[in-house]
Design a protein around this motif. Structure first.
Motif, PDB file in Angstrom:
ATOM      1  N   MET A  50       1.000  -0.870  -0.229  1.00  0.00           N
ATOM      2  CA  MET A  50       0.322  -0.241   0.101  1.00  0.00           C
ATOM      3  C   MET A  50       0.803   1.376  -0.007  1.00  0.00           C
ATOM      4  N   ALA A  51       2.211   1.545   0.243  1.00  0.00           N
ATOM      5  CA  ALA A  51       2.885   2.636   0.197  1.00  0.00           C
ATOM      6  C   ALA A  51       2.837   3.507  -0.439  1.00  0.00           C
ATOM      7  N   PRO A  52       3.220   2.116  -1.828  1.00  0.00           N
ATOM      8  CA  PRO A  52       3.244   3.192  -3.211  1.00  0.00           C
ATOM      9  C   PRO A  52       2.486   3.808  -3.594  1.00  0.00           C
ATOM     10  N   LYS A  53       0.496   3.670  -2.588  1.00  0.00           N
ATOM     11  CA  LYS A  53       0.059   4.341  -3.048  1.00  0.00           C
ATOM     12  C   LYS A  53      -1.043   5.476  -2.845  1.00  0.00           C
ATOM     13  N   ALA A  54       0.288   5.771  -1.467  1.00  0.00           N
ATOM     14  CA  ALA A  54      -0.014   6.678  -0.288  1.00  0.00           C
ATOM     15  C   ALA A  54       0.661   7.744  -0.741  1.00  0.00           C
ATOM     16  N   VAL A  55       1.633   8.034  -1.988  1.00  0.00           N
ATOM     17  CA  VAL A  55       2.284   8.826  -2.431  1.00  0.00           C
ATOM     18  C   VAL A  55       2.102   8.863  -3.566  1.00  0.00           C
ATOM     19  N   HIS A  56       1.574  10.745  -3.672  1.00  0.00           N
ATOM     20  CA  HIS A  56       1.138  11.212  -4.847  1.00  0.00           C
ATOM     21  C   HIS A  56       2.164  12.202  -5.592  1.00  0.00           C
ATOM     22  N   ARG A  57       2.309  12.038  -6.615  1.00  0.00           N
ATOM     23  CA  ARG A  57       3.459  12.983  -7.686  1.00  0.00           C
ATOM     24  C   ARG A  57       3.169  14.078  -8.386  1.00  0.00           C
ATOM     25  N   VAL A  58       3.097  15.030  -8.570  1.00  0.00           N
ATOM     26  CA  VAL A  58       3.058  15.728  -9.905  1.00  0.00           C
ATOM     27  C   VAL A  58       4.359  15.993 -10.647  1.00  0.00           C
ATOM     28  N   LEU A  59       3.948  15.652 -11.874  1.00  0.00           N
ATOM     29  CA  LEU A  59       5.985  15.987 -12.352  1.00  0.00           C
ATOM     30  C   LEU A  59       5.526  16.166 -13.421  1.00  0.00           C
ATOM     31  N   LYS A  60       6.232  17.865 -13.698  1.00  0.00           N
ATOM     32  CA  LYS A  60       6.730  18.531 -15.154  1.00  0.00           C
ATOM     33  C   LYS A  60       7.618  17.947 -16.324  1.00  0.00           C
ATOM     34  N   ILE A  61       6.962  17.526 -17.186  1.00  0.00           N
ATOM     35  CA  ILE A  61       8.349  17.363 -18.429  1.00  0.00           C
ATOM     36  C   ILE A  61       7.845  18.138 -19.692  1.00  0.00           C
ATOM     37  N   SER A  62       9.098  18.800 -19.958  1.00  0.00           N
ATOM     38  CA  SER A  62       9.092  19.832 -20.909  1.00  0.00           C
ATOM     39  C   SER A  62       9.568  18.935 -22.392  1.00  0.00           C
ATOM     40  N   ALA A  83      -2.461  12.576 -17.221  1.00  0.00           N
ATOM     41  CA  ALA A  83      -1.430  13.749 -18.077  1.00  0.00           C
ATOM     42  C   ALA A  83      -1.927  14.651 -18.260  1.00  0.00           C
ATOM     43  N   ALA A  84      -1.874  15.585 -18.428  1.00  0.00           N
ATOM     44  CA  ALA A  84      -2.158  17.017 -18.802  1.00  0.00           C
ATOM     45  C   ALA A  84      -1.826  17.480 -19.631  1.00  0.00           C
ATOM     46  N   VAL A  85      -2.077  17.978 -21.830  1.00  0.00           N
ATOM     47  CA  VAL A  85      -1.240  17.881 -22.202  1.00  0.00           C
ATOM     48  C   VAL A  85      -1.434  19.231 -22.975  1.00  0.00           C
ATOM     49  N   ALA A  86      -0.719  19.740 -23.895  1.00  0.00           N
ATOM     50  CA  ALA A  86      -1.766  20.826 -25.086  1.00  0.00           C
ATOM     51  C   ALA A  86      -2.665  20.381 -25.664  1.00  0.00           C
ATOM     52  N   ARG A  87      -3.312  21.377 -26.310  1.00  0.00           N
ATOM     53  CA  ARG A  87      -4.814  20.851 -27.141  1.00  0.00           C
ATOM     54  C   ARG A  87      -4.560  20.927 -28.259  1.00  0.00           C
ATOM     55  N   GLY A  88      -3.328  20.805 -29.202  1.00  0.00           N
ATOM     56  CA  GLY A  88      -2.797  20.604 -30.078  1.00  0.00           C
ATOM     57  C   GLY A  88      -2.201  19.546 -30.165  1.00  0.00           C
ATOM     58  N   VAL A  89      -2.135  18.629 -29.108  1.00  0.00           N
ATOM     59  CA  VAL A  89      -1.286  17.777 -29.238  1.00  0.00           C
ATOM     60  C   VAL A  89      -2.433  16.590 -29.837  1.00  0.00           C
ATOM     61  N   ASP A  98       4.460  20.631 -23.194  1.00  0.00           N
ATOM     62  CA  ASP A  98       4.964  19.743 -21.680  1.00  0.00           C
ATOM     63  C   ASP A  98       3.665  18.897 -21.433  1.00  0.00           C
ATOM     64  N   VAL A  99       4.247  18.088 -20.606  1.00  0.00           N
ATOM     65  CA  VAL A  99       3.182  17.328 -20.517  1.00  0.00           C
ATOM     66  C   VAL A  99       3.460  17.129 -19.076  1.00  0.00           C
ATOM     67  N   LEU A 100       2.549  17.450 -17.518  1.00  0.00           N
ATOM     68  CA  LEU A 100       1.697  17.379 -16.728  1.00  0.00           C
ATOM     69  C   LEU A 100       1.291  16.087 -16.353  1.00  0.00           C
ATOM     70  N   LEU A 101       2.193  14.997 -15.422  1.00  0.00           N
ATOM     71  CA  LEU A 101       2.090  13.973 -15.236  1.00  0.00           C
ATOM     72  C   LEU A 101       1.522  13.860 -13.146  1.00  0.00           C
ATOM     73  N   MET A 102       0.387  13.023 -13.384  1.00  0.00           N
ATOM     74  CA  MET A 102      -0.327  13.295 -12.292  1.00  0.00           C
ATOM     75  C   MET A 102      -0.744  11.425 -11.843  1.00  0.00           C
ATOM     76  N   GLY A 103       0.226  11.163 -10.205  1.00  0.00           N
ATOM     77  CA  GLY A 103       0.005   9.572 -10.154  1.00  0.00           C
ATOM     78  C   GLY A 103       0.364   9.675  -9.069  1.00  0.00           C
ATOM     79  N   THR A 104       0.152   7.887  -8.629  1.00  0.00           N
ATOM     80  CA  THR A 104       0.454   7.799  -7.738  1.00  0.00           C
ATOM     81  C   THR A 104       2.165   6.817  -7.659  1.00  0.00           C
ATOM     82  N   LEU A 105       3.090   7.035  -6.232  1.00  0.00           N
ATOM     83  CA  LEU A 105       4.405   5.600  -6.627  1.00  0.00           C
ATOM     84  C   LEU A 105       4.524   5.274  -7.675  1.00  0.00           C
TER      85      LEU A 105
END
Length: 396
Positions: A33-45, A66-72, A81-88
């Motif tokens: 369960m530990a990897p489910k309890a840690v949430h990370r937001v990473l930005k990749i350019s 993951a958030a991406v530009a509209r034109g993707v 850029d991409v904004l990744l959102m998730g648990t470990l």
């Protein structure tokens, strides 16, 4: 017991394990369960639409996003850029798949893993300063400022005489300084650059006394390779470069040749940024690459966000609020805010009345994970550091 709902802040996997175990879960359950309890937001350019699309699909497939530009979607943008959102747990599953993908995504997966690991906390490090050891991570280290300049914004002209400078250095050590930072050129706004000869004339006589009599490591604050070389020949232990190896093309080779730690400070001309923290972190990655190419190991590198250099007051305050983002680099961080104009302009106070403002920045910096604070008022800031350490550092 009455019902209660409350928030628990989980900063890393280790803390997640502790909290889950405290509930009473068995060891196997804690590990799962530990990897489910840690949430990370990473930005990749700088990703292509193809790369961004695969990343988003893989994160969505595992319950992240993951958030991406509209034109993707229709490829009307060349880069995004991409904004990744998730648990470990979600990241680990996604990265296992990403490592099998083409389009440069396997290499990207490796970089994401490095950043995620860096965010788990930096280990205790023993920094070899030419036979004098500094331990980073057990407690906040305090660097005492010793300016031998006639025009420094705070104490210009007070310690030009080598005997007075030595006396002041001894006082700083008695007050708790772990490092003495010796500088011979003012970097205050509007300062007049000094010649190589003049900087050597100011620094060398003082340094000769310091290395013989002062028990803590001596850092020399300079951007000139020739000054660094002469200082290291005499016995200096650390080089503090306010242009991160960029002002003098010979600096990296000099530091590498003597095998000393180096402090890389962010600096730039002007205050224009596309993405404040993104630009600063990119600057550090470039300077770290320069250092490594010259033969300087990452175990010898400390970074400094450069409060007051190439930044407006508002930008300085934003960096202070976002200091934890520097953890992605996995390197020790030095913070230098002592008596600076950010404090003076925020509080509308002259230099000699900025003690409390400095204390606030030191406490916030330590809470945000900095390892070293560079200060004028050593006795007072040692007290601030010890109190803040007691609150934010794990009890051993």
């Amino acid at each position: 017991m009455s019902l209660q709902v409350r928030h628990i802040e989980i900063k890393n996997r280790e803390q997640a394990l502790e909290e889950i175990a405290a509930v009473g879960a068995d060891q196997a359950g804690c590990r799962l369960m530990a990897p489910k309890a840690v949430h990370r937001v990473l930005k990749i350019s700088g990703l292509t639409p193809v790369q961004a699309t695969i990343l988003k699909q893989e994160m969505l497939a595992r319950g992240g996003d993951a958030a991406v530009a509209r034109g993707v979607v229709d490829h009307t943008v060349e880069k995004t850029d991409v904004l990744l959102m998730g648990t470990l747990k979600q990241y680990n599953a996604m990265l296992a798949k990403l490592e099998l993908q083409p389009f440069g995504l396997a290499a990207l997966a490796g970089e994401i893993r490095r950043v995620l690991q860096n965010l788990e906390g930096r280990p205790i490090r023993r920094l070899d300063c030419r036979g004098k050891e500094l331990v980073l991570g057990e407690r906040t280290l305090v660097m005492g400022i010793l300016n031998v300049t006639p025009d420094s914004f705070s104490d210009g002209g007070r310690f030009n005489d080598p005997s007075r400078a030595l006396e002041h250095a001894h006082r700083l050590v008695e007050e708790g300084a772990d490092i003495i930072d010796l500088g011979g050129e003012s970097t205050r706004p509007g300062h007049t650059p000094v010649s190589l000869e003049e900087e050597l004339r100011r620094v060398i006589p003082v340094l000769e006394k310091l290395v013989q009599e002062v028990p803590v490591p001596i850092s020399v604050d300079t951007t000139k390779a020739a000054v660094a070389r002469e200082a290291l020949e005499i016995g200096a232990h650390i080089i503090n470069d306010q242009w991160a190896l960029r002002a003098d093309p010979e600096m990296a080779a000099v530091v590498a040749r003597y095998g000393v730690p180096v402090i890389l400070m962010h600096n730039q001309v002007g205050t224009e940024y596309e993405d404040l923290m993104g630009d600063i972190i990119r600057f550090f990655r470039e300077s770290i690459a320069m250092a490594m190419e010259a033969g300087i190991g990452t175990d010898k590198i400390i970074i400094d966000p450069g409060i007051g250099f190439g930044k407006t007051v508002e930008q300085n305050l934003e960096i202070m609020n976002r200091l934890p983002e520097l953890a992605c680099l996995g390197l020790p961080v030095l913070l230098g805010t002592s008596r600076k104009s950010m404090i003076g302009k925020t509080l509308d106070l002259p230099v000699e009345q900025r003690l409390e403002g400095t204390a606030a920045t030191v406490a916030i910096g330590i809470a945000a994970g900095v390892d070293i604070v560079r200060v004028h008022d050593v006795k007072e800031m040692v007290r601030v550091a010890r109190m803040t350490d007691a609150m934010v550092r794990p009890i051993s």
